[in-house]
Design an enzyme around this catalytic site. Structure first.
Site, PDB file in Angstrom:
ATOM      1  N   CYS A  32       0.738  -1.250   0.015  1.00  0.00           N
ATOM      2  CA  CYS A  32       0.014   0.154  -0.282  1.00  0.00           C
ATOM      3  C   CYS A  32       0.878   1.044  -0.016  1.00  0.00           C
ATOM      4  O   CYS A  32       0.209   2.335  -0.028  1.00  0.00           O
ATOM      5  CB  CYS A  32      -0.933  -0.010   1.165  1.00  0.00           C
ATOM      6  SG  CYS A  32      -2.299  -1.264   1.213  1.00  0.00           S
ATOM      7  N   ASP A  33       2.154   1.206  -0.019  1.00  0.00           N
ATOM      8  CA  ASP A  33       2.916   2.308  -0.038  1.00  0.00           C
ATOM      9  C   ASP A  33       4.436   2.205  -0.656  1.00  0.00           C
ATOM     10  O   ASP A  33       5.355   2.607  -0.153  1.00  0.00           O
ATOM     11  CB  ASP A  33       3.211   3.039   1.321  1.00  0.00           C
ATOM     12  CG  ASP A  33       3.608   4.508   1.361  1.00  0.00           C
ATOM     13  OD1 ASP A  33       3.389   5.295   0.408  1.00  0.00           O
ATOM     14  OD2 ASP A  33       4.162   5.076   2.428  1.00  0.00           O
ATOM     15  N   VAL A  34       4.290   1.617  -1.808  1.00  0.00           N
ATOM     16  CA  VAL A  34       5.557   1.390  -2.452  1.00  0.00           C
ATOM     17  C   VAL A  34       5.833   2.732  -3.123  1.00  0.00           C
ATOM     18  O   VAL A  34       5.437   3.263  -3.860  1.00  0.00           O
ATOM     19  CB  VAL A  34       5.558   0.276  -3.576  1.00  0.00           C
ATOM     20  CG1 VAL A  34       6.768   0.371  -4.447  1.00  0.00           C
ATOM     21  CG2 VAL A  34       4.797  -1.001  -3.260  1.00  0.00           C
TER      22      VAL A  34
END
Length: 199
Positions: A32-34
Site C-alpha cells: 500500500c505504500d511502494v
C-alpha cells in the site's frame, strides 16, 4: 548517481520482494505504500522493501477488500483508491510502475513537497511520458529509448532492458487495473531481460 546495472538490479529486487508479499507469504500482503523512500539498499545495492506500516493482510481466496480510507503516498497511489473498488495487489503494481519510471528517468516523477500546481504539472508530465512510451512502442520506431533514459548515463545502458522496463512501467500504470500485469509476470519479464548485456 546510480549506473544502469544498479538501477536494473533494484527494479528486479523490488519486483521479487513484491512477488514474495503477493504470492508466497502465508497471508496475502498488499504493501500500500511502494515508493523510493520505502526501498532500502544494502552495500551491494540489493533492495529491501521497508515500512510495512500501511500494509494490509488480505484473504488470499477473496476478491479484494474494502478499506475504509486511502493508504499510501499521493502520486504513487493507484486510481482505485479514489473509487469504491475493492483494493487488490494491483495497487502495489501501479506504485511499482511509478518507481520504474523514476529509475529509468533518474529523476523524481512525483515530488511530495510540491504545491498543488506543481503536482498537477508532475501528473501531466507522467501522463505525457506514458503516452509517448505507448506510441513509440506501438510504432516500432527505432532508438526512441535514448530520449527517455536518464541522459546522465551518457548512453551507458542496455537498450533492450530499458525498452522492457518502459513497456512494463506503461502496463503497470494502466488506469484500468484489470489491464495491469500481476507482479509475478513483471518479475518473469525482468528476469528474462537480465541476461542482456550492456550495448
Amino acid at each position: 548517481m546510480l549506473g544502469w546495472g544498479e538501477r536494473f538490479k533494484i527494479a528486479v529486487g523490488v519486483a521479487r520482494g513484491l512477488a514474495y508479499l503477493h504470492h508466497e507469504c502465508l497471508e496475502w500482503v498488499v504493501h500500500c505504500d511502494v515508493k523510493p523512500e520505502n526501498i532500502l539498499l544494502d552495500s551491494d545495492f540489493e533492495p529491501k522493501i521497508a515500512d510495512l506500516g500501511l500494509a494490509k493482510l488480505l484473504n488470499r481466496g477473496g476478491v479484494g477488500s474494502r478499506i475504509s480510507r486511502a493508504r499510501g503516498t499521493r502520486g504513487y497511489m493507484a486510481p482505485e483508491w479514489a473509487t469504491s473498488l475493492p483494493i487488490t495487489s494491483k495497487v502495489d503494481v501501479f506504485s511499482y510502475g511509478m518507481v520504474l519510471i523514476e529509475l529509468i528517468r533518474g529523476v523524481r516523477v512525483w515530488n511530495g513537497a510540491a504545491a498543488d500546481e506543481e503536482e498537477t504539472e508532475g501528473a501531466m508530465e507522467l501522463m505525457r511520458l506514458v503516452r509517448t512510451g505507448k506510441e513509440r512502442m506501438e510504432s516500432g520506431e527505432e532508438s526512441w529509448i535514448g530520449e527517455i533514459v536518464d541522459g546522465r548515463l551518457n548512453g551507458q545502458f542496455n537498450c533492450r532492458q530499458a525498452e522492457m522496463m518502459v513497456e512494463i512501467a506503461v502496463s503497470c500504470l494502466e488506469e484500468d487495473r484489470s489491464r495491469r500485469p500481476d507482479i509475478g509476470h513483471v518479475l518473469q519479464m525482468l528476469v528474462s531481460a537480465d541476461s542482456f548485456q550492456i550495448e
